[in-house]
Scaffold this motif. Structure first.
Motif, mmCIF file in Angstrom:
data_model
loop_
_atom_site.group_PDB
_atom_site.id
_atom_site.type_symbol
_atom_site.label_atom_id
_atom_site.label_comp_id
_atom_site.label_asym_id
_atom_site.label_seq_id
_atom_site.Cartn_x
_atom_site.Cartn_y
_atom_site.Cartn_z
ATOM 1 N N PRO A 117 0.783 -1.242 0.000
ATOM 2 C CA PRO A 117 0.000 0.000 0.000
ATOM 3 C C PRO A 117 0.817 1.295 0.000
ATOM 4 O O PRO A 117 0.266 2.359 -0.246
ATOM 5 N N ALA A 118 2.099 1.224 0.275
ATOM 6 C CA ALA A 118 2.971 2.404 0.196
ATOM 7 C C ALA A 118 4.089 2.112 -0.791
ATOM 8 O O ALA A 118 4.510 0.975 -0.952
ATOM 9 N N GLU A 119 4.553 3.156 -1.471
ATOM 10 C CA GLU A 119 5.683 3.009 -2.386
ATOM 11 C C GLU A 119 6.945 3.466 -1.663
ATOM 12 O O GLU A 119 6.991 4.567 -1.120
ATOM 13 N N ILE A 120 7.957 2.606 -1.656
ATOM 14 C CA ILE A 120 9.219 2.933 -1.001
ATOM 15 C C ILE A 120 10.342 2.735 -2.010
ATOM 16 O O ILE A 120 10.430 1.683 -2.655
ATOM 17 N N ALA A 121 11.161 3.756 -2.171
ATOM 18 C CA ALA A 121 12.268 3.690 -3.119
ATOM 19 C C ALA A 121 13.550 4.161 -2.456
ATOM 20 O O ALA A 121 13.533 5.075 -1.620
ATOM 21 N N GLU A 122 14.658 3.528 -2.824
ATOM 22 C CA GLU A 122 15.981 3.945 -2.356
ATOM 23 C C GLU A 122 16.636 4.736 -3.477
ATOM 24 O O GLU A 122 16.683 4.286 -4.618
ATOM 25 N N ILE A 123 17.132 5.914 -3.143
ATOM 26 C CA ILE A 123 17.724 6.816 -4.127
ATOM 27 C C ILE A 123 19.193 7.053 -3.796
ATOM 28 O O ILE A 123 19.550 7.238 -2.637
ATOM 29 N N ARG A 124 20.013 7.083 -4.830
ATOM 30 C CA ARG A 124 21.425 7.461 -4.684
ATOM 31 C C ARG A 124 21.675 8.671 -5.591
ATOM 32 O O ARG A 124 21.591 8.556 -6.807
ATOM 33 N N LEU A 125 21.937 9.809 -4.959
ATOM 34 C CA LEU A 125 22.131 11.062 -5.683
ATOM 35 C C LEU A 125 23.618 11.395 -5.706
ATOM 36 O O LEU A 125 24.223 11.634 -4.654
ATOM 37 N N PRO A 126 24.233 11.403 -6.897
ATOM 38 C CA PRO A 126 25.681 11.645 -6.990
ATOM 39 C C PRO A 126 26.073 13.058 -6.560
ATOM 40 O O PRO A 126 25.222 13.956 -6.519
ATOM 41 N N PRO A 127 27.344 13.259 -6.255
ATOM 42 C CA PRO A 127 27.825 14.596 -5.901
ATOM 43 C C PRO A 127 27.517 15.601 -7.007
ATOM 44 O O PRO A 127 27.702 15.318 -8.189
ATOM 45 N N GLY A 128 27.017 16.764 -6.617
ATOM 46 C CA GLY A 128 26.748 17.838 -7.566
ATOM 47 C C GLY A 128 25.456 17.700 -8.347
ATOM 48 O O GLY A 128 25.103 18.594 -9.123
#
Length: 199
Positions: A117-128
């Motif tokens: 019932p919930a959406e869960i995502a793992e994010i990796r945001l690069p430098p800059g």
């Protein structure tokens, strides 16, 4: 392209085309609703271009769907059965495809399936890197951001939040939002999303 990305490019192409056709929109109508050029939408639907995170955000806003929904295949997760041992509910890390933004290197891995019932995502945001989303992308959802590693500068309309590892932010009313990594190291965070209004 890598073997990880190719299936996702096909999946996104099929989902964008299916959602557009379900609404009986022409390419021109979707372009007007999303602010994405007709030529770009056509290339996405023909699997000739992998959309950026910004483009996905604009398309999700036009369709009133989450970005996670566009990355998921039509009907994905439906019809799957659970065994008494729970093996049907186990999802190995290797089975969760990771999508990579060709422009920024932003990486997104969906943790939950469409059955949850919930959406869960793992994010990796690069430098800059920075990834903006229009206010319309948040008009039908409630969202929480939880920083796991690094530092995230989060722009919410005129507000700027500096989030460090362990910090969480419950998003307020819809506003243009930008995820920014101003540091020299990767930022890893989780997005938890629930729908509170039907499209």
């Amino acid at each position: 392209m890598s073997n990880i990305v190719d299936p996702l490019v096909r999946r996104i192409a099929a989902r964008v085309r299916a959602e557009r056709e379900r609404r009986r929109w022409t390419l021109a109508q979707l372009a007007e609703a999303s602010g994405v050029s007709q030529a770009m939408i056509s290339r996405i639907e023909r699997e000739e271009s992998s959309p950026t995170a910004v483009v996905l955000g604009k398309l999700s806003a036009a369709f009133r769907l989450s970005v996670s929904s566009l990355l998921a295949g039509e009907g994905e997760g439906e019809g799957e059965t659970e065994t008494e041992t729970g093996a049907g509910r186990v999802r190995r890390q290797a089975d969760a495809a990771e999508w990579r933004d060709p422009e920024t290197g932003y990486r997104r891995r969906q943790i939950t399936t469409p059955r949850f019932p919930a959406e869960i995502a793992e994010i990796r945001l690069p430098p800059g890197a920075q990834v903006p989303y229009p206010a319309a992308a948040f008009a039908f959802i409630r969202q929480l951001v939880w920083v796991l590693d690094g530092r995230l500068t989060f722009h919410e309309g005129d507000l700027v939040h500096e989030l460090h590892a362990g910090d969480t932010l419950e998003l307020g009313e819809p506003a243009p939002r930008t995820f920014v990594n101003n540091t020299g190291t990767e930022c890893r965070y989780v997005v938890v999303l629930t729908r509170h209004q039907q499209p």
